[in-house]
Design a protein around this motif. Structure first.
Motif: not given
Length: 297
Positions: A272-295
């Motif tokens: 579904s569109m909702a599931a696709r949006k959620f999948r994309d959101y999860m990828v972006e969320y954790f990418a942003a979290e990793e960039a914010h936290l850094g190593p």
């Protein structure tokens, strides 16, 4: 033959118990029995073998069930496609996860952006998730272990380092990193056998050339840090989010100890569109979290 008959049949076939199926469907048991009897009359053969109160799906029933599940799955997908045309506010997502530990914050963020999306979450073992995925009962799976299927797609959403956690005052507490083999004689706190994280950890131990002595096994990740902090033993813990207990996390130089969480879906099922949006959101969320936290140091 009516759609409701097929839906009732699928539930009875899954449970092989008329009373329990009636309770799940929230209808009277005699009414359910009559519905199944009418369906068998329409099909022309008995679909269940009956022995007193016991019922078992027979050869005819198993063959018919395969077609019923395929037909109902297509109809459900059709409903979701139509709902997608009406917009996100009518979308729905059924997500299964082997662990919910990493999901609370991204779920909260997604639902704040899409409050009308209907989200259902099931916590399940890997085998159960694989079965549900093949049966078309799930949109997405969130798992730290690979799920292999010829028709499945996946995307990595979160990578985390696994650390050796030691209590304050421990002989290794002043170190920044260790070889895992240096802890071979330590009492360990671990997960119960068969738990997904323990399967991964056992691989790390084998690579380090030893299997630890476990003084405690749990099934809740949050309990690990607390028990280490109490001085009961040491443990392997994931680094995402940081511990909630006074413990020291030591990087492991050898072997490489990392986890990779994935979202998995079925390429031949409608997503579904909702599931696709959620999948994309999860990828972006954790990418942003990793960039914010850094190593992590």
């Amino acid at each position: 033959m009516e759609l409701l008959q097929l839906q009732y049949f699928r539930t009875v076939a899954r449970m092989e118990h008329m009373t329990k199926a009636a309770q799940e469907l929230r209808i009277a048991q005699p009414a359910l029995s009559k519905t199944i009897a009418r369906l068998e009359k329409d099909v022309g053969v008995p679909l269940f073998d009956r022995d007193g109160r016991q019922i078992r799906l027979n050869t005819y029933g198993r063959t018919f069930l395969d077609k019923v599940e395929a037909a109902l799955t297509l109809l459900e997908e059709g409903q979701r496609e139509v709902a997608d045309l009406a917009g996100m506010e009518h979308g729905s997502i059924h997500l299964a996860a082997s662990t919910l530990e990493r999901l609370s914050e991204p779920l909260s963020g997604f639902l704040s952006l899409h409050p009308k999306v209907s989200l259902r979450i099931t916590q399940a073992a890997m085998v159960e998730m694989a079965h549900q995925m093949e049966a078309g009962e799930l949109d997405l799976c969130f798992t730290p272990l690979p799920m292999d299927g010829p028709d499945w797609g996946s995307v990595s959403v979160l990578k985390e380092e696994v650390y050796l956690a030691v209590p304050p005052g421990h002989r290794l507490a002043g170190r920044k990193s260790v070889r895992l083999s240096e802890a071979a004689e330590e009492p360990f706190i671990g997960y119960k056998e068969g738990y997904h994280f323990q399967k991964m950890n056992d691989g790390f131990f084998r690579a380090a050339g030893f299997m630890p002595h476990f003084v405690c096994r749990v099934d809740e990740p949050a309990a690990i840090a607390k028990l280490v902090g109490s001085g009961l033993g040491v443990a392997l813990v994931g680094g995402c989010g940081g511990p909630n207990a006074p413990i020291h996390l030591l990087s492991i130089d050898d072997p490489v100890c990392r986890r990779e969480f994935q979202l998995v879906w079925h390429n031949k099922r409608y997503l579904s569109m909702a599931a696709r949006k959620f999948r994309d959101y999860m990828v972006e969320y954790f990418a942003a979290e990793e960039a914010h936290l850094g190593p992590r140091s």
